[in-house]
Design a protein around this motif. Structure first.
Motif, short mmCIF file in Angstrom:
data_model
loop_
_atom_site.label_atom_id
_atom_site.label_comp_id
_atom_site.label_asym_id
_atom_site.label_seq_id
_atom_site.Cartn_x
_atom_site.Cartn_y
_atom_site.Cartn_z
N SER A 131 0.83 -1.21 0.00
CA SER A 131 0.00 0.00 0.00
C SER A 131 0.86 1.26 0.00
CB SER A 131 -0.92 -0.01 1.22
OG SER A 131 -1.67 1.17 1.31
N LEU A 132 1.91 1.27 0.84
CA LEU A 132 2.79 2.44 0.90
C LEU A 132 3.56 2.63 -0.40
CD1 LEU A 132 4.15 2.07 4.55
CD2 LEU A 132 2.81 3.99 3.66
N LEU A 133 3.98 1.54 -1.02
CA LEU A 133 4.69 1.65 -2.30
C LEU A 133 3.79 2.25 -3.37
CD1 LEU A 133 6.46 -1.82 -2.19
CD2 LEU A 133 7.64 0.37 -2.32
N ARG A 134 2.54 1.83 -3.39
CA ARG A 134 1.59 2.38 -4.36
C ARG A 134 1.36 3.87 -4.08
NH1 ARG A 134 -2.65 -0.14 -2.89
NH2 ARG A 134 -2.16 -2.09 -3.99
N THR A 188 9.05 5.80 -10.79
CA THR A 188 10.33 5.32 -10.26
C THR A 188 10.11 4.62 -8.93
OG1 THR A 188 11.44 7.18 -11.30
CG2 THR A 188 12.67 5.99 -9.62
N SER A 189 10.55 3.39 -8.85
CA SER A 189 10.41 2.62 -7.62
C SER A 189 11.52 1.58 -7.57
CB SER A 189 9.04 1.94 -7.56
OG SER A 189 8.83 1.34 -6.29
N ARG A 202 26.28 6.38 -2.80
CA ARG A 202 26.82 6.77 -1.49
C ARG A 202 26.05 7.97 -0.91
NH1 ARG A 202 31.69 5.72 -2.83
NH2 ARG A 202 32.01 7.68 -3.92
N GLU A 203 25.79 8.96 -1.73
CA GLU A 203 25.10 10.17 -1.26
C GLU A 203 23.64 9.87 -0.90
OE1 GLU A 203 27.75 13.37 -3.89
OE2 GLU A 203 25.66 12.97 -4.42
N SER A 204 22.97 9.07 -1.72
CA SER A 204 21.55 8.77 -1.47
C SER A 204 21.38 7.97 -0.18
CB SER A 204 20.96 7.99 -2.65
OG SER A 204 21.04 8.74 -3.84
N LEU A 205 22.25 7.00 0.05
CA LEU A 205 22.12 6.18 1.26
C LEU A 205 22.54 6.97 2.50
CD1 LEU A 205 23.37 2.66 0.10
CD2 LEU A 205 21.15 3.75 -0.17
N SER A 206 23.58 7.77 2.38
CA SER A 206 24.02 8.56 3.53
C SER A 206 22.94 9.55 3.95
CB SER A 206 25.31 9.31 3.18
OG SER A 206 26.36 8.41 2.92
N LYS A 207 22.20 10.07 3.00
CA LYS A 207 21.12 11.02 3.31
C LYS A 207 20.10 10.40 4.26
CE LYS A 207 17.35 13.59 1.10
NZ LYS A 207 16.73 13.99 -0.20
N TYR A 208 19.89 9.09 4.13
CA TYR A 208 18.92 8.39 4.98
C TYR A 208 19.58 7.64 6.14
CZ TYR A 208 15.30 9.51 1.61
OH TYR A 208 14.42 10.19 0.80
N THR A 219 11.98 -0.73 6.20
CA THR A 219 11.91 -1.08 4.79
C THR A 219 11.70 0.15 3.92
OG1 THR A 219 10.97 -3.25 5.35
CG2 THR A 219 10.75 -2.51 3.07
N MET A 220 10.74 1.00 4.31
CA MET A 220 10.42 2.17 3.49
C MET A 220 11.57 3.18 3.48
SD MET A 220 7.68 1.48 1.99
CE MET A 220 7.56 3.08 1.18
N MET A 221 12.34 3.24 4.56
CA MET A 221 13.50 4.12 4.56
C MET A 221 14.48 3.69 3.46
SD MET A 221 16.30 4.82 7.59
CE MET A 221 16.89 3.12 7.57
N ARG A 222 14.68 2.40 3.32
CA ARG A 222 15.59 1.89 2.29
C ARG A 222 14.98 2.03 0.90
NH1 ARG A 222 16.68 -0.04 7.03
NH2 ARG A 222 18.83 -0.74 7.53
N VAL A 223 13.66 1.89 0.80
CA VAL A 223 12.99 2.13 -0.48
C VAL A 223 13.23 3.57 -0.93
CG1 VAL A 223 10.73 2.38 -1.59
CG2 VAL A 223 11.23 0.35 -0.22
N ARG A 224 13.03 4.52 -0.02
CA ARG A 224 13.19 5.94 -0.39
C ARG A 224 14.61 6.25 -0.81
NH1 ARG A 224 10.03 6.36 4.82
NH2 ARG A 224 7.85 6.34 4.11
N ALA A 225 15.59 5.64 -0.12
CA ALA A 225 16.99 5.88 -0.47
C ALA A 225 17.31 5.34 -1.87
CB ALA A 225 17.90 5.22 0.56
N LEU A 226 16.84 4.14 -2.17
CA LEU A 226 17.13 3.55 -3.48
C LEU A 226 16.34 4.22 -4.60
CD1 LEU A 226 17.42 -0.27 -2.66
CD2 LEU A 226 19.25 1.36 -3.10
N VAL A 227 15.13 4.69 -4.30
CA VAL A 227 14.35 5.42 -5.31
C VAL A 227 15.05 6.72 -5.67
CG1 VAL A 227 12.22 6.74 -5.66
CG2 VAL A 227 12.10 4.40 -4.79
#
Length: 546
Positions: free
Chosen positions: A208-211, A277-278, A347-353, A396-404
């Protein structure tokens, strides 16, 4: 005996010291391997085994000894009378005689009773759909045999099959410490009380959150207690036909389908991405961990071949090392820039989160089958044992946002005019030049690979050179007069030619022997630094040396 077979013999020798292969007591380890090859109907073991770990070879061999190992698909296709009792007998048969159940009786569809050490016991077989929860079953059996000195251990297989061995704690520790075995021991009651509700609720909340956050609809697949969410990656062919996704994000192998032998990339169309983008995949592996992944961006190898006419041997292994990337900067500069941009953005995207150790997220070199390719696969995982549902979803969603965020920035780079310019201005040959006529191989030889992997890598280079020699010989009617050189030349990352000296040829045996030598009298024409100023920020020391 080949190097692969030597690895197998070493594994057999080790496993024999733990009591495996007792049916072959009168044979040497080498003779046991020959017996097994006959059993498997194999004349030889393929080179694919060279990339396997010690644990993978051990496990493959151990599974063949059904007196010591229980191995079967957890999806029980035919559930009926006698199935659970038979599973219990099979598990008892690998226990060194520790578990000897008597008067076995199925008291219900999911329970079996038996007598052991003068007491009556009942074990419950927990199923999710048709999938047997093996860990729950092992937990119950370990409670029954807890005073024997032995325990049932689950061996990780990476799929829906279960692999079980019975070991002492000391044997298990040795296998994990000395051979890298991935073993699980279930002794806690919480594992038996597997909560289907936990997995189902977490999965649905994530879907649901991904959608809601990415506008992407995810398909859900069940496999026993595990759940998998699949995104657009699995529907990329459909999206390509709808012109929502460019060919470079779709075609990972059969490029001739889109480009032919001389075709050029259309930067406006082939890098287009009109999809939400997901991430591509989320795996909920209860009660161990959750994994979030970007599976494949594009095939980096294709760009190297199309613009530079080079084929790199195991590029993900080679270019996971910065020094190797710097050496190759004057040979395939725009392709090296792709790797540097990917790593910087990741590196920058993951460090941000607040995600630590972002270097470990690049997975191409960690997946054995992938080391021949660079796809820019990225994965993040975290343990969930003892974790509540809210915390699991939040992590999980924190990692989703970083990878997105990483994917958005990376795909913007991939279709950029700046990137196209780097490739066009540094290409090795003119557009529409056939690859077959000008192909060269690049490899990290004699240095550039960590010592623990160097032997395997050098063997792969040698085998590839021998194959290329064979291809060259096919073009000569009188092979005994032909020069034993590869059809396409090989170079190291310093640009020097590699040759196979003192090799011999035999009609039956093919190309034999030979030593790889560096010929410093022949070198590639390296690009001048003035042509690659875009790499100065990534490798300042390269420019300082000049």
């Amino acid at each position: 005996m080949s190097d692969v077979e030597q690895h197998f013999v070493e594994s057999i020798s080790y496993l024999r010291r733990l009591g495996f292969f007792e049916e072959y007591l009168d044979l040497t380890s080498g003779e046991i391997l020959e017996k097994l090859k006959e059993k498997w109907s194999l004349k030889s073991l393929g080179e694919d085994w060279m990339g396997k770990s010690v644990f993978e070879i051990d496990r493959f061999l151990a599974i063949d000894d059904r007196r010591r190992t229980w191995f079967r698909d957890c999806e029980i296709s035919v559930l009926g009378p006698g199935v659970n009792a038979e599973i219990l007998r099979e598990l008892a048969s690998i226990s060194h005689g520790v578990l000897q159940p008597e008067d076995i009786e199925e008291v219900s569809d999911d329970s079996v009773s038996f007598t052991f050490q003068g007491r009556r016991h009942i074990v419950k077989f927990n199923y999710s759909d048709d999938f047997l929860n093996v860990d729950s079953l092992l937990w119950q059996l370990n409670r029954i045999i807890e005073n024997t000195g032995y325990r049932y251990y689950s061996v990780t297989t990476g799929d829906q099959c279960a692999c079980v061995v019975v070991l002492t704690d000391e044997e298990a520790k040795r296998l994990m410490d000395e051979r890298g075995w991935d073993l699980s021991l279930w002794l806690e009651e919480g594992v038996e009380a597997f909560s289907k509700d936990w997995v189902e609720e977490v999965t649905e909340r994530l879907r649901s959150l991904l959608r809601e956050e990415t506008s992407c609809n995810f398909a859900v697949e069940k496999s026993g207690r595990d759940r998998f969410l699949y995104g657009n990656y699995y529907f990329r062919d459909f999206l390509y036909r709808r012109r929502l996704l460019g060919a470079m994000f779709v075609t990972f192998y059969d490029f001739k389908k889109h480009y032919g032998s001389r075709g050029e990339i259309n930067w406006e169309k082939d890098w287009v991405d009109k999809t939400p983008t997901s991430v591509d995949y989320i795996g909920v592996f209860y009660p161990s961990f959750i994994m979030v992944s970007l599976l494949k961006e594009f095939c980096w190898n294709f760009m190297v071949e199309r613009y530079y006419h080079y084929r790199v041997i195991e590029p993900s292994s080679v270019f996971s090392i910065r020094e190797n990337r710097m050496k190759a900067a004057r040979i395939i500069p725009a392709a090296i820039k792709d790797i540097e941009v990917f790593l910087t953005i990741l590196r920058e995207s993951l460090s941000k989160y607040g995600i630590n150790n972002p270097e470990s997220a690049w997975q191409d070199d960690k997946i054995p089958v992938n080391n021949r390719w660079i796809y820019f696969t990225a994965s993040l995982s975290f343990p969930i044992e003892g974790m509540g549902k809210d915390e699991a979803v939040e992590n999980t969603m924190m990692r989703v946002r970083a990878l997105v965020e990483h994917r958005k920035r990376l795909r913007k780079w991939l279709r950029s005019e700046e990137r196209r310019k780097y490739y066009e201005e540094t290409r090795r040959l003119e557009p529409h030049t056939p690859l077959s006529k000008h192909l060269c191989y690049l490899c990290a030889y004699p240095s550039g690979i960590p010592s623990e992997r160097r032997r395997d890598y050098e063997d792969r280079v040698r085998r590839k050179m021998e194959m290329e020699v064979k291809e060259r010989l096919k073009r000569f009617k009188r092979k005994e007069k032909a020069k034993l050189e590869p059809l396409h030349p090989f170079y190291n990352l310093d640009g020097y030619r590699l040759r196979l000296e003192d090799a011999t040829y035999d009609e039956k045996q093919g190309v034999q022997g030979g030593t790889i030598v560096v010929d410093e009298s022949e070198r590639l024409k390296l690009l001048p630094l003035e042509k690659i100023p875009f790499l100065k920020e990534n490798f300042p020391e390269l420019f300082e040396e000049s």
